[in-house]
Motif scaffolding. Structure first.
Motif, PDB file in Angstrom:
ATOM      1  N   GLU A  97       5.304  -1.174   6.838  1.00 44.26           N
ATOM      2  CA  GLU A  97       5.134  -1.093   8.292  1.00 44.26           C
ATOM      3  C   GLU A  97       4.374  -2.337   8.752  1.00 44.26           C
ATOM      4  OE1 GLU A  97       3.380   1.864  11.794  1.00 44.26           O
ATOM      5  OE2 GLU A  97       3.385   2.508   9.692  1.00 44.26           O
ATOM      6  N   ILE A  98       4.977  -3.085   9.666  1.00 42.64           N
ATOM      7  CA  ILE A  98       4.407  -4.358  10.112  1.00 42.64           C
ATOM      8  C   ILE A  98       4.373  -4.382  11.639  1.00 42.64           C
ATOM      9  CG2 ILE A  98       4.630  -6.882  10.048  1.00 42.64           C
ATOM     10  CD1 ILE A  98       6.283  -6.580   7.505  1.00 42.64           C
ATOM     11  N   SER A  99       3.262  -4.806  12.186  1.00 44.54           N
ATOM     12  CA  SER A  99       3.151  -4.980  13.635  1.00 44.54           C
ATOM     13  C   SER A  99       2.448  -6.305  13.923  1.00 44.54           C
ATOM     14  CB  SER A  99       2.371  -3.826  14.269  1.00 44.54           C
ATOM     15  OG  SER A  99       1.051  -3.777  13.762  1.00 44.54           O
ATOM     16  N   ALA A 100       2.816  -6.911  15.023  1.00 43.77           N
ATOM     17  CA  ALA A 100       2.219  -8.190  15.422  1.00 43.77           C
ATOM     18  C   ALA A 100       1.423  -7.984  16.702  1.00 43.77           C
ATOM     19  CB  ALA A 100       3.300  -9.237  15.643  1.00 43.77           C
ATOM     20  N   ARG A 101       0.252  -8.581  16.759  1.00 45.91           N
ATOM     21  CA  ARG A 101      -0.570  -8.481  17.978  1.00 45.91           C
ATOM     22  C   ARG A 101      -1.531  -9.659  18.034  1.00 45.91           C
ATOM     23  NH1 ARG A 101      -5.582  -5.921  16.591  1.00 45.91           N
ATOM     24  NH2 ARG A 101      -5.562  -5.066  14.480  1.00 45.91           N
ATOM     25  N   GLU A 102      -2.028  -9.899  19.218  1.00 46.42           N
ATOM     26  CA  GLU A 102      -3.034 -10.953  19.365  1.00 46.42           C
ATOM     27  C   GLU A 102      -4.407 -10.337  19.143  1.00 46.42           C
ATOM     28  OE1 GLU A 102      -4.736 -13.389  23.016  1.00 46.42           O
ATOM     29  OE2 GLU A 102      -2.829 -14.239  22.373  1.00 46.42           O
ATOM     30  N   LEU A 205      -4.173  -7.222   5.851  1.00 45.35           N
ATOM     31  CA  LEU A 205      -3.541  -6.360   4.859  1.00 45.35           C
ATOM     32  C   LEU A 205      -4.306  -5.048   4.677  1.00 45.35           C
ATOM     33  CD1 LEU A 205      -2.702  -9.030   2.137  1.00 45.35           C
ATOM     34  CD2 LEU A 205      -1.075  -7.872   3.632  1.00 45.35           C
ATOM     35  N   THR A 206      -3.538  -3.985   4.468  1.00 44.49           N
ATOM     36  CA  THR A 206      -4.097  -2.677   4.131  1.00 44.49           C
ATOM     37  C   THR A 206      -3.310  -2.120   2.947  1.00 44.49           C
ATOM     38  OG1 THR A 206      -2.599  -1.558   5.667  1.00 44.49           O
ATOM     39  CG2 THR A 206      -4.769  -2.207   6.513  1.00 44.49           C
ATOM     40  N   LYS A 207      -3.808  -1.040   2.395  1.00 41.61           N
ATOM     41  CA  LYS A 207      -3.090  -0.374   1.324  1.00 41.61           C
ATOM     42  C   LYS A 207      -1.889   0.382   1.903  1.00 41.61           C
ATOM     43  CE  LYS A 207      -4.820  -0.941  -2.827  1.00 41.61           C
ATOM     44  NZ  LYS A 207      -3.956  -1.421  -3.932  1.00 41.61           N
ATOM     45  N   PRO A 208      -0.770   0.480   1.173  1.00 46.96           N
ATOM     46  CA  PRO A 208       0.398   1.204   1.690  1.00 46.96           C
ATOM     47  C   PRO A 208       0.100   2.676   1.909  1.00 46.96           C
ATOM     48  CG  PRO A 208       0.976  -0.145  -0.219  1.00 46.96           C
ATOM     49  CD  PRO A 208      -0.514  -0.128  -0.139  1.00 46.96           C
TER      50      PRO A 208
END
Length: 813
Positions: A97-102, A205-208
């Motif tokens: 799961e990937i999200s982009a933010r400022e 990064l976080t753990k899955p």
């Protein structure tokens, strides 16, 4: 032979400097503009294709049918589905799961508001799926207990003064919560290429996630990426996935959900409705740029052909003598093709220099670096040169065949194609019509785009957007109502409201928005719910058409979203049937609502007031059903602040001061709503600028070609003009004689271009739910501009020819 051809070509170029200058200038501008445009097109088409496993990467979306043959690709799915698919299907190698933010990081005391950075939030699975390259070694191992941060080289160089930041802990400047988050910098990666929708300065990064998928349904989630095994049939896997989901889920409402796969390489160009993707393109832009680039090159080539054929009269005797002395047609074709190649060679060299100067301007205009520029990609540069070579052969072939085909006796007597069906003059006229038709089409497009942009900016949107500040979504930590009340006491501030709606993208609340249509069986309806406090309608300036506003004095006007999420189906149905709402006029019409206080079938929420329609999102989208629900103190929401006209600066200063008192550790990102709305149409505004530039460029190239033709026409008819002057012809009469034919050609071009431009621009306008109607005056204005430019170009040279002394032109007779 080649040496002789080159020497002759060079002498010809030097001898007729006017012809050479016009040809080289036209080719230089046309080739440089075309190279710049196609660099942009190549860059747009290259997004996310550089990943080594790009062909195996997908996202999963929910396919919702919202009406007759209308499907909405809902981008959010739960990561729990990813784990379930990986456990049950060998085709799934990995998911993330990937999200982009400022985000803003506080790096040193000199940056109290932090350093802005674009951050990808991802679990460690993403490192195995995407080629993030570490600097000086391998990717670091994950350090448990806190968020790990990988930063890019450019971010390190900008903010750490050449030091190694690995091992440092930096904190963010939070916006939505008071709690700061520490990030451990575990490594530095090479800059992520700009041609990806996952463009970022850092990766957090976080753990899955390891939670199991519930049989009750697939609730919530974000944008989940999947890596399938090489060679997996995406369509076949989609069918297997949907069959498994329907069998696994037990909740009847959730059981019929259908999912689809979107290839990674299509996300950038096909994410119109995906708010998770902030770096996105548009296929129409690619079509427009491709068309503009091709037309610019076509006009430059038409100029070359026209000037070469017009110049044929000056070389009739040369061609005739060469043929009498035994020159073969193939030799003459070779000579004239060599001349064409020399012109293209000089034009290309100058165009490359102009391209190098223009590239930084283009990159500044579009806001990012172009990865596949010609100068940075030897392969693309080589292909470009090869294409230019073939274009030069094709472009030079017709003039070469024409010039080498004269009958020697006719050539020596100055006569063209005696007895031939071919008309060089007719071809030149046709080409002039083509290039002016192209210029007129782009002018019409410019007028349509300009008027559409102005229409979008000026169309009433149903609320007062002036003097209105907007603070982005955040949790107010139970202090939202206090902050709002304190705000209203400050000078320059008129009203304030907390609401789960943003004019940026029309975001509403987290309340479910896909319902069975009240009036149509087996059809879903997308309903937008806005949860706001009781000052919302008055702060925004909504106009009440019927009924009343929501009011805290009415107990049933209060809606508690958190309580709804904890209810079972029966409790939820009873609750929503008793909670009042405001609706818009179009919602009442769409759902057949005629009576206040009666719950809407399948939706609940009895309306107590009808507001005049307002645009919840940009004017690209049609009005949809909107319900406004009242909450005395929304916590996770935005804020709107109405300021007193003329006191905007004082209001902002007061807002900042109060914010620092109540939320000392949080970032304030207040923006004027007018600025937010203007950004919605940034793509159209850039298209307007591009059309302005390219229409001017096309008109300039067309006018330059006509200028070359009139120069040669005047030279060809110099004795005729002299005789007419001796016999009493006026300057105006001679100018009219030379100008009439060209003006007629431009008028023909306007007639040819108008229906084509009308069709193309109507297609472009279909992307907007609210759009202008193309008016007749747009065609008239574009035609008038083209005629004036052509007339000015022709008249200048015609007047020169008309005022020349006839003694000079007739002296040798």
């Amino acid at each position: 032979m080649l040496k002789n051809h080159l020497k002759t070509a060079w002498r010809t170029m030097v001898k007729d400097r006017t012809y050479a200058t016009i040809n080289i200038l036209g080719l230089t501008i046309g080739l440089a503009a075309c190279m710049l445009v196609f660099t942009m097109v190549i860059d747009e088409l290259s997004y996310d294709k550089f990943w080594s496993r790009a062909d195996d990467l997908y996202t999963v979306y929910e396919d919702r049918k919202m009406g007759d043959n209308i499907y909405l690709k809902h981008p959010n799915t739960t990561a729990r589905l990813g784990k379930a698919l990986k456990d049950n299907f060998p085709e799934v190698e990995q998911f993330s799961e990937i999200s982009a933010r400022e985000q803003r990081f506080r790096i040193g005391p000199e940056n109290p508001d932090g350093i802005a950075a674009r951050v990808l939030e991802a679990d460690t699975n993403a490192l195995a799926m995407f080629d993030f390259e570490p600097v000086g070694g391998r990717l670091p191992t994950f350090v448990s207990g806190q968020k790990n941060l990988l930063i890019t080289e450019s971010f390190r160089d900008r903010h750490f003064n050449g030091q190694d930041p690995t091992g440092q802990i930096i904190e963010d400047v939070p916006t939505w919560s008071e709690e700061k988050q520490p990030f451990l910098i575990t490594g530095v990666i090479k800059d992520i290429p700009q041609n990806t929708h996952l463009r970022a300065d850092a990766i957090a990064l976080t753990k899955p996630a390891n939670a199991q998928l519930s049989k009750d349904g697939l609730w919530g989630g974000g944008k989940v990426y999947y890596q399938l095994k090489p060679g997996t049939d995406a369509q076949a896997f989609t069918k297997k996935m949907n069959a498994w989901v329907q069998q696994y889920i037990e909740n009847p409402k959730q059981k019929q959900k259908a999912f689809g796969l979107q290839p990674l390489t299509e996300i950038y160009l096909d994410s119109d409705h995906d708010s998770n993707v902030t770096v996105k393109g548009n296929r129409n832009t690619i079509y427009i740029l491709t068309g503009v680039g091709a037309l610019l090159l076509l006009i430059a080539c038409i100029n070359f052909v026209n000037l070469s054929t017009a110049r044929a009269m000056k070389r009739l005797k040369e061609t005739g003598v060469r043929k009498i002395l035994g020159a073969q047609r193939s030799q003459l074709v070779g000579q004239f093709l060599t001349e064409s190649l020399l012109f293209f060679l000089v034009g290309t060299l100058l165009a490359v220099g102009l391209y190098a100067l223009g590239l930084p301007v283009i990159e500044s205009f579009i806001g990012h670096q172009l990865v596949h520029s010609l100068l940075a990609s030897p392969d693309i540069f080589g292909i470009t040169l090869l294409l230019i070579f073939f274009i030069s052969i094709i472009t030079g072939a017709y003039p070469a065949w024409l010039l080498s085909g004269f009958n020697p006796s006719n050539a020596l007597r100055g006569k063209l194609f005696r007895g031939s069906m071919v008309s060089a003059g007719g071809m030149r006229k046709a080409l002039v019509v083509v290039q002016f038709a192209i210029a007129v089409m782009v002018l019409i497009a410019l007028l349509v785009v300009t008027n559409q942009v102005n229409y979008l900016a000026s169309k009433p949107i149903g609320y007062d957007k002036e003097n209105l500040l907007h603070i982005g979504r955040r949790t107010w930590e139970g202090k939202g109502e206090t902050f709002k009340n304190e705000l209203k006491k400050l000078p320059g501030i008129k009203a304030a409201s907390i609401a789960s709606w943003s004019p940026v993208n029309g975001d509403g609340s987290f309340y479910l928005n896909a319902f069975d249509h009240p009036l149509k069986e087996n059809e879903k309806l997308e309903v937008h719910f806005i949860v706001a406090d009781f000052d919302f309608a008055q702060t925004l300036g909504f106009r009440l058409q019927q009924g009343r506003y929501l009011d805290a004095a009415h107990g049933t006007d209060a809606f508690d979203l958190d309580a709804v999420l904890q209810m079972d189906s029966l409790e939820e149905s009873q609750y929503v049937n008793s909670r009042s709402a405001l609706i818009t006029a179009s919602t009442a019409k769409m759902l057949g609502i005629r009576e206040m206080g009666v719950p809407v079938p399948k939706l609940g929420h009895p309306p107590v007031g009808i507001l005049q329609d307002f645009h919840r999102e940009s004017l690209r989208h049609a009005l949809g059903p909107v319900f406004i629900l009242g909450n005395p103190n929304p916590d996770y929401a935005m804020m709107f602040i109405r300021t007193v006209p003329g006191m905007e600066q004082q209001a902002q200063e007061s807002l900042v001061k109060l914010w620092r008192e109540i939320y000392p550790n949080r970032l304030l990102d207040a923006q004027w709503v007018t600025d937010i709305l203007d950004k919605q149409y940034e793509a159209e505004q850039k298209q307007q600028i591009l059309f302005s530039f390219f229409s001017g460029l096309m008109l300039f190239l067309s006018a330059m070609g006509v200028f070359g033709l009139i120069v040669h026409a005047a030279q060809q008819r110099v004795k005729e003009i002299g005789i007419r002057k001796v016999l009493g012809a006026s300057v105006a009469g001679i100018v009219r004689l030379l100008s009439t034919d060209f003006v007629k050609l431009v008028l023909v071009a306007v007639v040819v271009a108008s229906p084509v431009a009308w069709w193309i621009m109507n297609k472009w306008l279909e992307d907007f739910a609210y759009r202008i109607t193309i008016q007749w005056w747009m065609f008239a204005a574009a035609g008038a501009v083209a005629v004036v430019i052509a007339l000015a170009t022709v008249s200048w040279q015609a007047v020169r020819a008309a005022v020349a002394n006839p003694v000079e032109s007739l002296r040798d007779e």
